[in-house]
Design an enzyme around this catalytic site. Sequence first.
Site, PDB file in Angstrom:
ATOM      1  CD  GLU A  46       1.458   2.948   2.634  1.00 22.98           C
ATOM      2  OE1 GLU A  46       2.670   3.106   2.831  1.00 22.98           O
ATOM      3  OE2 GLU A  46       0.656   3.883   2.607  1.00 22.98           O
ATOM      4  CD  GLU A  67      -4.332   4.369   4.018  1.00 17.76           C
ATOM      5  OE1 GLU A  67      -3.648   5.313   3.535  1.00 17.76           O
ATOM      6  OE2 GLU A  67      -3.871   3.528   4.799  1.00 17.76           O
TER       7      GLU A  67
END
Length: 356
Positions: free
Chosen positions: A153, A215
Amino acid sequence: MAPLKAILLATLQLASASVVAADGLNARAQAAGKKYFGTEISTQVMGDANANNIAKNSQDFGQYTCENEMKFDATEPSRGSFNYANADKIVAQAQANGQLMRCHALVWHSQVPSWVSNGKFDNATLISIMKNHIANVVGHYKGKCYAWDVVNEALNEDGTYRALNLIKMVKSYGAPIHGFGMQGHMTAGQVGSASQYVSNMQAFANLGVEVAFTELDIATPSSSPNFAQQATDYATIVSACKQVSACVGITTWGFTDKYTWISNSAPLIWDTSLQKKAAYNAILNAWGSGTGTGTGATTTSKAPPAATTTAASGGGQGGCTAPQWAQCGGNGYSGCKTCAAPYTCKYSNDWYSQCL
């Protein structure tokens, strides 16, 4: 001899039939030319025998990512003291079932242990801490990971940098970046068209890197779920990955609504009672024709056999052979390097080659 011959023939016919019937999310993905269809898994899921039976089915899942067990706060809860017990359990299960490990994650802004976040360290000390952490964790799992989520991220939701200095540092050292992972925490009905994802993935692929959805879940309210739309949206993402050769696979962030990080939502492929939802068959159909019935049975299919030692193999480490989908090479790898017939050791990256 006749009865023995009949028994052997019947056994061979049964084995052949079981191979034909093998099918599932991962089997379809591989038939479409991808490396895997995978899932995030936790030791909590492993502790639920019924859920874990689904997770262990390599026809549905050819790859694992640890939910939290490899993160900074889990692996180094106090400075210089490392704990790998829970993550090791997941890695061991993956190895036992011939499943790949996408190891996760080395650097992330969240789930940092309090001794780091509250330590008031200067920049040089923080870099030293990070280097020591990475060296220990990567060293512990050397040869066991198909890929590492190194920086997790790094971008905010609006596309701006969350870890700008780290990216600059990596570039300044000339370190290679082999892949780009796209997270997909989405909402049913807001996924859009496959073409936009194809365009985005191809842009990264043009830079010479692998692309993967790392994800994926698609939220829908558990109080009033829209499973039909959710199924359509899962199929959209699969279709996009299928169209981009550099997209190596998809990892859902869990597989059952019984164990999801999203409150009051039903974002996954199995429901809370561990029954398949509409999304399951939608994903199968999006990958295209597989080798079986599309039932994706979770209790009868068998994982690839473990590596076996044989003097007749004519090569490999200690004369052993690695089965289909197993690792067969890479920097630091010391296991079997000869694949069982008819499979060939295929180079993926400097750290991982696989029997395909």
